[in-house]
Write a protein that holds these residues in place. Structure first.
Motif, PDB file in Angstrom:
ATOM      1  N   LEU A 178       0.835  -1.210   0.009  1.00 52.16           N
ATOM      2  CA  LEU A 178      -0.016  -0.045   0.085  1.00 52.16           C
ATOM      3  C   LEU A 178       0.872   1.182  -0.124  1.00 52.16           C
ATOM      4  O   LEU A 178       0.540   2.213  -0.709  1.00 52.16           O
ATOM      5  N   GLU A 237       2.867   6.226  -2.563  1.00 55.38           N
ATOM      6  CA  GLU A 237       3.967   7.142  -2.964  1.00 55.38           C
ATOM      7  C   GLU A 237       3.819   7.195  -4.617  1.00 55.38           C
ATOM      8  O   GLU A 237       4.491   8.306  -5.046  1.00 55.38           O
ATOM      9  N   ILE A 248     -10.179   0.087  -0.771  1.00 52.29           N
ATOM     10  CA  ILE A 248      -9.437  -0.922   0.048  1.00 52.29           C
ATOM     11  C   ILE A 248     -10.404  -1.978   0.300  1.00 52.29           C
ATOM     12  O   ILE A 248     -11.412  -1.751   1.075  1.00 52.29           O
ATOM     13  N   LEU A 300      -6.613  -6.060   3.744  1.00 48.90           N
ATOM     14  CA  LEU A 300      -5.581  -5.381   4.313  1.00 48.90           C
ATOM     15  C   LEU A 300      -4.761  -6.877   5.033  1.00 48.90           C
ATOM     16  O   LEU A 300      -4.606  -6.819   6.173  1.00 48.90           O
ATOM     17  N   ILE A 352      -0.641  -1.863  14.843  1.00 51.57           N
ATOM     18  CA  ILE A 352      -0.095  -1.929  13.492  1.00 51.57           C
ATOM     19  C   ILE A 352      -0.131  -0.563  13.039  1.00 51.57           C
ATOM     20  O   ILE A 352      -0.908   0.020  12.821  1.00 51.57           O
ATOM     21  N   PRO A 353       0.990  -0.280  12.601  1.00 56.55           N
ATOM     22  CA  PRO A 353       1.065   1.167  11.942  1.00 56.55           C
ATOM     23  C   PRO A 353       0.346   1.385  10.631  1.00 56.55           C
ATOM     24  O   PRO A 353       0.545   0.499   9.923  1.00 56.55           O
ATOM     25  N   GLY A 354      -0.375   2.256  10.491  1.00 60.11           N
ATOM     26  CA  GLY A 354      -1.007   2.797   9.190  1.00 60.11           C
ATOM     27  C   GLY A 354       0.374   3.111   8.061  1.00 60.11           C
ATOM     28  O   GLY A 354       1.358   2.853   8.501  1.00 60.11           O
ATOM     29  N   PRO A 355      -0.269   3.226   7.053  1.00 60.03           N
ATOM     30  CA  PRO A 355       0.663   3.161   6.085  1.00 60.03           C
ATOM     31  C   PRO A 355       1.592   4.545   6.173  1.00 60.03           C
ATOM     32  O   PRO A 355       1.176   5.844   6.717  1.00 60.03           O
ATOM     33  N   TYR A 356       2.851   4.407   5.916  1.00 58.09           N
ATOM     34  CA  TYR A 356       3.683   5.588   6.187  1.00 58.09           C
ATOM     35  C   TYR A 356       3.635   6.701   5.346  1.00 58.09           C
ATOM     36  O   TYR A 356       3.921   7.996   5.671  1.00 58.09           O
ATOM     37  N   LYS A 357       2.803   6.514   4.126  1.00 58.45           N
ATOM     38  CA  LYS A 357       2.744   7.559   3.068  1.00 58.45           C
ATOM     39  C   LYS A 357       1.212   7.873   3.373  1.00 58.45           C
ATOM     40  O   LYS A 357       0.669   8.268   2.548  1.00 58.45           O
ATOM     41  N   PHE A 358       0.614   7.788   4.536  1.00 60.34           N
ATOM     42  CA  PHE A 358      -0.831   8.174   4.887  1.00 60.34           C
ATOM     43  C   PHE A 358      -0.982   9.405   4.284  1.00 60.34           C
ATOM     44  O   PHE A 358      -1.928  10.173   3.673  1.00 60.34           O
ATOM     45  N   ASP A 359       0.083  10.599   4.423  1.00 60.89           N
ATOM     46  CA  ASP A 359      -0.023  11.976   4.240  1.00 60.89           C
ATOM     47  C   ASP A 359      -0.271  12.204   2.715  1.00 60.89           C
ATOM     48  O   ASP A 359      -0.774  13.462   2.612  1.00 60.89           O
ATOM     49  N   GLN A 360       0.101  11.110   1.963  1.00 59.50           N
ATOM     50  CA  GLN A 360      -0.443  11.445   0.578  1.00 59.50           C
ATOM     51  C   GLN A 360      -1.949  11.769   0.286  1.00 59.50           C
ATOM     52  O   GLN A 360      -2.506  12.162  -0.646  1.00 59.50           O
ATOM     53  N   VAL A 361      -2.802  11.225   1.325  1.00 57.00           N
ATOM     54  CA  VAL A 361      -4.337  11.655   1.457  1.00 57.00           C
ATOM     55  C   VAL A 361      -4.543  13.142   1.155  1.00 57.00           C
ATOM     56  O   VAL A 361      -5.315  13.559   0.343  1.00 57.00           O
ATOM     57  N   PHE A 384      -9.916   7.672  -0.302  1.00 58.52           N
ATOM     58  CA  PHE A 384      -9.998   6.142  -0.008  1.00 58.52           C
ATOM     59  C   PHE A 384     -11.225   5.790   0.667  1.00 58.52           C
ATOM     60  O   PHE A 384     -12.133   6.268   1.200  1.00 58.52           O
TER      61      PHE A 384
END
Lengths: 341, 341
Positions: free
Chosen positions: B231, B236, B246, B249, B259-268, B275
């Motif tokens: 994801l 990215e 989605i 998962l 569980i950490p969410g996506p590290y690129k979540f800020d792309q939202v 999403f």
């Protein structure tokens, strides 16, 4: 012009909230205009959390960061004092992308410059209710968030300008409105002055637990300005088919390196949520239309905003720290020497 | 009935992929029916990744976990051999929530049981193209994902049934279709047998980099089945205003703790993404309507599916491990002794 112009120059990428080491107030001759430019005498600088992101050289940001050695860009309200653009003339009051400076040079064909009316009871509202914050509040709630009467609506950073306006819009649309704030003073302000139905004070303990108590049937629409653990607290409490309107992720703007997304991200699937991110420059062209909708609500007293005003360009960084640390209520402005009110 | 029924009982919560320690194959008398029940002789068990979640006592899941000591619930295809429900009779072929067992007892008024036609060239497609996986593929792409001609479409777990059908639907809707798979064999399969335009093989190195090469203008619609680092690789590479559908998962289903969410979540926010999470039981009632849309595509050869069939109820756990480890292509089924094909 011969007149001196002071501006805040981005000299280094700031670390955390240390702006003093990163920005310098420098003086120059007011730049000469070329065809297509307007020169604006700044009356108010609008301080906005998003600017923090542009100070950092982050990949995957909205747009390239402000280059080092350049003035910090920001929204201003001011008067056109010289124009080499056919649509603007001396004396126009404008809201524009300018600089953190005494005078802004802007090019209306390339950047946002809009003439605004002096006939408003408080012209500062051009940078609040009737500016990008108001449009973001309205469109974030009514369109991106698809708010409807009866929804349970929660907003973070509720004592900030966008959060406060989003909450007041949601109330007008018939939602039950809950704001998350960082102090008892702010919690009192949003409920007593801005008509929120309830407030969560982060200092009162676990935010998820407070939301669970206040929203026993879950949150239908969460309007987020901050990201991080507050977003997680909201995700834990979403109603089935809830919506998350992502207006800002303030807690990550000053961060370096990989930032984990919300730990409750899987709720997007478990609760079949919809997340939408939005960004006000995408809808600046809709501002006049949105303002026609907001005007009667404002006149009825249902959209209220207070201002956190700092005097003097030289005090901009202190004001900006106050904004990002949340040590203020309402819209953060810097008032320059020529303001009349 | 007097006949013996074997079923898989959830005895403990499985740790990781150790199903053998958690599930036991036990034997009982075939249960007596009460009013409203139907008894189904299972012909095929549909193995589905989501079942893994119900084996775990996770908070905030779709629905409460399967209680310990109970049979594992799953979708089955089979024949009604006794009915105490007025709408079903002996000899009906049904697709239903039943049990991982020889015989399922289901209550159509409380759970999903639908009569299906024997007049299909391959009745197994009732558990693939014309079942929940096909509906998820169609609605996830066409509605939740709002696919349109010309979009660049990417799907993870592309050699699995849902990913493969999503990709084939997207192709029919005029998208350029790229699948992410876990081996060269699967990459060849999805491009050669299922008509994907291109494949990413995770074994060929950095997925984000491969996507960047294949999608120079970004991904308009990403259909996710797995979450986790795949994801992130997609996030990215999203296009401005892209959508993320989605569907699953998978990488988090067996995990314990936060569980950490996506590290690129800020792309939202940076890319102004949308999403949407969805879950097939929400739209089972739309199955017949979706199947009317899918039928001509299937008959034209544009929706193809292969089956990974394991014989014998006693081999279910091996098959389930194959599904979750990705060691198969297409739809995973367990065929019971009474299958005629």
């Amino acid at each position: 012009m011969g007149e001196k112009n002071r501006y805040w120059r981005l000299t280094r990428r700031p670390i955390g909230d240390d702006y003093a080491s990163a920005l310098d107030l420098v003086e120059e001759e007011t730049p000469d205009l070329v065809d297509g430019d307007v020169l604006i005498r700044n009356t108010y600088l609008s301080l906005d959390a998003g600017t923090r992101m542009w100070m950092t050289a982050r990949e995957d940001s909205y747009s390239p960061p402000t280059p080092l050695g350049c003035p910090v860009i920001g929204m201003v309200l001011g008067e056109v004092i010289a124009s080499r653009h056919p649509d603007f003339r001396e004396g126009d009051l404008v809201r524009a992308y300018g600089q953190w400076s005494d005078f802004s040079v802007s090019r209306p064909d390339e950047t946002y410059v809009e003439r605004v009316s002096r006939r408003l009871d408080d012209v500062r509202q051009h940078l609040a209710v009737f500016g990008p914050n108001g449009w973001t509040g309205y469109l974030g709630v009514a369109e991106y968030g698809a708010a409807k009467a009866g929804d349970t609506f929660v907003v973070s950073a509720a004592s900030g300008v966008t959060g406060a306006l989003a909450g007041q819009v949601a109330a007008r649309l018939g939602c039950r409105v809950i704001g998350i704030t960082g102090s008892a003073e702010k919690a009192a302000w949003i409920t007593e002055d801005w008509g929120f139905d309830a407030a969560v004070n982060r200092q009162d303990g676990d935010v998820a637990e407070q939301l669970r108590t206040l929203c026993p049937d879950g949150i239908d629409l969460y309007f987020d300005n901050v990201g991080g653990e507050i977003l997680d607290a909201a995700l834990e409490n979403m109603a089935l088919f809830g919506r998350v309107a992502i207006c800002g992720l303030l807690t990550s703007y000053g961060e370096e390196g990989p930032i984990p997304g919300p730990y409750k991200f899987d709720q997007v699937l478990m609760k079949r949520l919809n997340f939408t991110g939005f960004f006000s420059p995408d809808f600046y062209h809709r501002g006049p239309d949105v303002n026609r909708r907001l005007r009667p609500w404002y006149e009825a007293g249902d959209l209220r905003m207070t201002f956190d005003v700092t005097d003097g360009l030289e005090n901009t960084l202190t004001a900006y720290s106050r904004l990002l640390s949340g040590a203020k209520i309402g819209k953060s402005l810097v008032r320059l020497g020529n303001a009349n009110d």
